[in-house]
Design a protein around this motif. Sequence first.
Motif, PDB file in Angstrom:
ATOM      1  N   PRO A 138      -3.839  -9.915  -5.087  1.00 40.03           N
ATOM      2  CA  PRO A 138      -4.022  -8.631  -6.492  1.00 40.03           C
ATOM      3  C   PRO A 138      -5.114  -8.019  -5.883  1.00 40.03           C
ATOM      4  CG  PRO A 138      -3.212 -11.392  -6.623  1.00 40.03           C
ATOM      5  CD  PRO A 138      -3.669 -11.320  -5.561  1.00 40.03           C
ATOM      6  N   ALA A 139      -5.615  -6.972  -6.342  1.00 35.56           N
ATOM      7  CA  ALA A 139      -6.927  -6.331  -5.902  1.00 35.56           C
ATOM      8  C   ALA A 139      -7.107  -5.222  -7.562  1.00 35.56           C
ATOM      9  CB  ALA A 139      -7.069  -5.648  -4.422  1.00 35.56           C
ATOM     10  N   HIS A 140      -5.960  -5.927  -8.557  1.00 31.29           N
ATOM     11  CA  HIS A 140      -5.611  -4.941  -9.730  1.00 31.29           C
ATOM     12  C   HIS A 140      -7.227  -3.839  -9.932  1.00 31.29           C
ATOM     13  CE1 HIS A 140      -1.872  -6.893  -9.162  1.00 31.29           C
ATOM     14  NE2 HIS A 140      -2.253  -8.147  -9.696  1.00 31.29           N
ATOM     15  N   TYR A 141      -6.828  -3.044 -10.677  1.00 28.90           N
ATOM     16  CA  TYR A 141      -7.667  -1.876 -11.309  1.00 28.90           C
ATOM     17  C   TYR A 141      -9.085  -2.084 -10.192  1.00 28.90           C
ATOM     18  CZ  TYR A 141      -5.667  -3.692 -15.518  1.00 28.90           C
ATOM     19  OH  TYR A 141      -4.083  -3.618 -16.693  1.00 28.90           O
ATOM     20  N   LEU A 142      -8.719  -1.689  -8.725  1.00 32.62           N
ATOM     21  CA  LEU A 142      -9.624  -1.639  -7.780  1.00 32.62           C
ATOM     22  C   LEU A 142      -9.464  -0.663  -7.178  1.00 32.62           C
ATOM     23  CD1 LEU A 142     -11.431  -5.312  -6.683  1.00 32.62           C
ATOM     24  CD2 LEU A 142     -12.239  -3.366  -8.678  1.00 32.62           C
ATOM     25  N   HIS A 143      -8.473   0.680  -6.692  1.00 33.45           N
ATOM     26  CA  HIS A 143      -9.439   1.180  -8.331  1.00 33.45           C
ATOM     27  C   HIS A 143      -7.715   1.416  -9.518  1.00 33.45           C
ATOM     28  CE1 HIS A 143      -7.136   4.896  -7.027  1.00 33.45           C
ATOM     29  NE2 HIS A 143      -7.589   4.860  -6.150  1.00 33.45           N
ATOM     30  N   SER A 144      -6.431   1.106  -8.567  1.00 37.98           N
ATOM     31  CA  SER A 144      -5.422   0.876  -9.358  1.00 37.98           C
ATOM     32  C   SER A 144      -5.225  -0.218  -9.944  1.00 37.98           C
ATOM     33  CB  SER A 144      -4.524   1.642  -8.263  1.00 37.98           C
ATOM     34  OG  SER A 144      -2.686   1.181  -9.293  1.00 37.98           O
ATOM     35  N   SER A 145      -4.016   0.110 -11.723  1.00 37.89           N
ATOM     36  CA  SER A 145      -3.864  -0.935 -12.128  1.00 37.89           C
ATOM     37  C   SER A 145      -2.726  -1.901 -11.975  1.00 37.89           C
ATOM     38  CB  SER A 145      -2.906  -1.037 -12.965  1.00 37.89           C
ATOM     39  OG  SER A 145      -1.979  -0.152 -13.272  1.00 37.89           O
ATOM     40  N   GLY A 146      -2.150  -1.056 -10.725  1.00 35.86           N
ATOM     41  CA  GLY A 146      -1.155  -2.089  -9.686  1.00 35.86           C
ATOM     42  C   GLY A 146      -1.708  -2.252  -8.343  1.00 35.86           C
ATOM     43  N   ASN A 147      -2.437  -3.423  -7.731  1.00 34.01           N
ATOM     44  CA  ASN A 147      -2.983  -2.767  -6.251  1.00 34.01           C
ATOM     45  C   ASN A 147      -2.744  -4.149  -6.136  1.00 34.01           C
ATOM     46  OD1 ASN A 147      -5.268  -1.040  -6.158  1.00 34.01           O
ATOM     47  ND2 ASN A 147      -5.388  -2.553  -4.644  1.00 34.01           N
ATOM     48  N   PHE A 148      -3.054  -3.992  -4.671  1.00 35.71           N
ATOM     49  CA  PHE A 148      -2.586  -5.390  -3.093  1.00 35.71           C
ATOM     50  C   PHE A 148      -3.383  -4.672  -1.997  1.00 35.71           C
ATOM     51  CE2 PHE A 148       0.736  -6.025  -5.942  1.00 35.71           C
ATOM     52  CZ  PHE A 148       0.389  -7.570  -7.292  1.00 35.71           C
ATOM     53  N   HIS A 149      -4.335  -6.359  -1.833  1.00 30.92           N
ATOM     54  CA  HIS A 149      -4.689  -6.451  -0.601  1.00 30.92           C
ATOM     55  C   HIS A 149      -3.839  -6.891   0.435  1.00 30.92           C
ATOM     56  CE1 HIS A 149      -8.639  -4.907  -2.251  1.00 30.92           C
ATOM     57  NE2 HIS A 149      -7.817  -3.912  -2.414  1.00 30.92           N
ATOM     58  N   LEU A 150      -3.756  -6.874   1.991  1.00 35.77           N
ATOM     59  CA  LEU A 150      -2.847  -7.785   2.442  1.00 35.77           C
ATOM     60  C   LEU A 150      -3.480  -8.367   3.740  1.00 35.77           C
ATOM     61  CD1 LEU A 150       0.116  -8.314   3.352  1.00 35.77           C
ATOM     62  CD2 LEU A 150       0.003  -6.592   4.891  1.00 35.77           C
ATOM     63  N   TYR A 151      -3.527  -9.699   3.588  1.00 32.44           N
ATOM     64  CA  TYR A 151      -4.075 -10.853   4.560  1.00 32.44           C
ATOM     65  C   TYR A 151      -3.434 -11.470   5.441  1.00 32.44           C
ATOM     66  CZ  TYR A 151      -7.305 -15.080   5.503  1.00 32.44           C
ATOM     67  OH  TYR A 151      -8.292 -15.901   5.965  1.00 32.44           O
ATOM     68  N   ASP A 152      -3.355 -11.102   6.600  1.00 33.35           N
ATOM     69  CA  ASP A 152      -3.281 -12.339   7.532  1.00 33.35           C
ATOM     70  C   ASP A 152      -4.246 -12.926   8.214  1.00 33.35           C
ATOM     71  OD1 ASP A 152      -2.696 -12.781  10.083  1.00 33.35           O
ATOM     72  OD2 ASP A 152      -2.137 -10.821  10.601  1.00 33.35           O
ATOM     73  N   ARG A 153      -3.477 -14.758   7.367  1.00 34.63           N
ATOM     74  CA  ARG A 153      -4.684 -15.686   7.773  1.00 34.63           C
ATOM     75  C   ARG A 153      -4.909 -16.079   9.298  1.00 34.63           C
ATOM     76  NH1 ARG A 153      -6.251 -19.779   4.046  1.00 34.63           N
ATOM     77  NH2 ARG A 153      -4.161 -18.588   2.953  1.00 34.63           N
ATOM     78  N   GLN A 154      -3.714 -15.907  10.149  1.00 35.48           N
ATOM     79  CA  GLN A 154      -4.110 -16.374  11.171  1.00 35.48           C
ATOM     80  C   GLN A 154      -5.142 -15.180  12.227  1.00 35.48           C
ATOM     81  OE1 GLN A 154      -0.110 -16.964  13.394  1.00 35.48           O
ATOM     82  NE2 GLN A 154      -0.885 -15.187  15.348  1.00 35.48           N
ATOM     83  N   ALA A 155      -4.642 -13.848  11.634  1.00 33.95           N
ATOM     84  CA  ALA A 155      -5.936 -12.706  12.463  1.00 33.95           C
ATOM     85  C   ALA A 155      -6.680 -13.246  12.177  1.00 33.95           C
ATOM     86  CB  ALA A 155      -5.240 -11.971  12.682  1.00 33.95           C
ATOM     87  N   ARG A 156      -7.224 -13.797  10.667  1.00 38.09           N
ATOM     88  CA  ARG A 156      -8.287 -13.571   9.872  1.00 38.09           C
ATOM     89  C   ARG A 156      -9.019 -11.598   9.378  1.00 38.09           C
ATOM     90  NH1 ARG A 156     -11.995 -18.052  10.723  1.00 38.09           N
ATOM     91  NH2 ARG A 156     -13.635 -17.342  11.045  1.00 38.09           N
ATOM     92  N   ILE A 157      -7.817 -11.020   9.638  1.00 41.71           N
ATOM     93  CA  ILE A 157      -7.907  -9.615   9.007  1.00 41.71           C
ATOM     94  C   ILE A 157      -7.060  -9.290   7.275  1.00 41.71           C
ATOM     95  CG2 ILE A 157      -7.287  -7.592   9.188  1.00 41.71           C
ATOM     96  CD1 ILE A 157      -6.762  -8.356  12.167  1.00 41.71           C
ATOM     97  N   LEU A 158      -8.440  -8.869   6.656  1.00 45.20           N
ATOM     98  CA  LEU A 158      -8.075  -8.485   5.105  1.00 45.20           C
ATOM     99  C   LEU A 158      -8.065  -7.086   5.331  1.00 45.20           C
ATOM    100  CD1 LEU A 158      -7.561  -9.007   2.203  1.00 45.20           C
ATOM    101  CD2 LEU A 158      -9.651  -8.578   2.061  1.00 45.20           C
ATOM    102  N   PHE A 159      -7.120  -6.290   5.053  1.00 43.43           N
ATOM    103  CA  PHE A 159      -6.330  -4.836   4.908  1.00 43.43           C
ATOM    104  C   PHE A 159      -7.278  -4.937   3.033  1.00 43.43           C
ATOM    105  CE2 PHE A 159      -3.742  -1.928   3.274  1.00 43.43           C
ATOM    106  CZ  PHE A 159      -4.644  -0.736   3.302  1.00 43.43           C
TER     107      PHE A 159
END
Length: 246
Positions: A138-159
């Motif tokens: 969840p990344a709501h209001y950053l900047h959209s009211s419905g907003n998501f980022h994507l995490y790859d735990r294995q690669a240790r990357i956050l989009f």
Amino acid sequence: MKTIQTIFQDGTHKWVAIVRDPERPGSLIDTNEYLVANGVQGLILDPGGAEIFPAVFSALAAEFDPSSLVGLFASHQDPDIISSLAMWLEFNPKMHCYVSWLWESFIPHFGGTSDTFVPIPDEGMDIGLNGLTLTAVPAHYLHSSGNFHLYDRQARILFSGDVGAALLPPGEGGLFVEDFDRHIKHAEGFHRRWMGSNEAKRRWCERVSQMEIDLLCPQHGAIYQGADVHRFINWFDELQVGILRA
């Protein structure tokens, strides 16, 4: 023509950045698209606007078979994120689009049917990719009211979508942040204006500061790596946002 660069690889699990198109019209904001692949399946993140679809598709095809794409991940509803949807679906009508449930009836204006969309609940969800588990954060209001980022735990990357974005001037188009203090000046105005909630920002910073992240990959500008990841999180945590001093 956009350039393409692998930023992580472990066997057939890899992340690819599709960036920097000097031939794009000056009226268009520069964007980064990302591919995460695991074996014979791939997911493209914030695949971009309709105007740049040919450049993105051509760059992607040089590195990965587009017919192996099983889906698109849209951090939110903006046209520079997902207005190319109809073109991707013309290539593969069975492709799914992962997006906040909030935009499930808005993004179809760009294309697709009810079968296209996989709605992400507000709390986020796991997304499987050929045995790899990715997490919609969840990344709501950053900047959209419905907003998501994507995490790859294995690669240790956050989009990170628009969080971390910087509007870079000519001559500063490197893929990675090289001088944090210099770079962050190009991010400050963007974050003050486009990020709508200090409370939401604090919650995001608290959440991601607990994650293991080697690369923080925004949709605009350069990628933060190593110690610069937490430098950015700390900087963002202290920044006052959502206030326009007219």
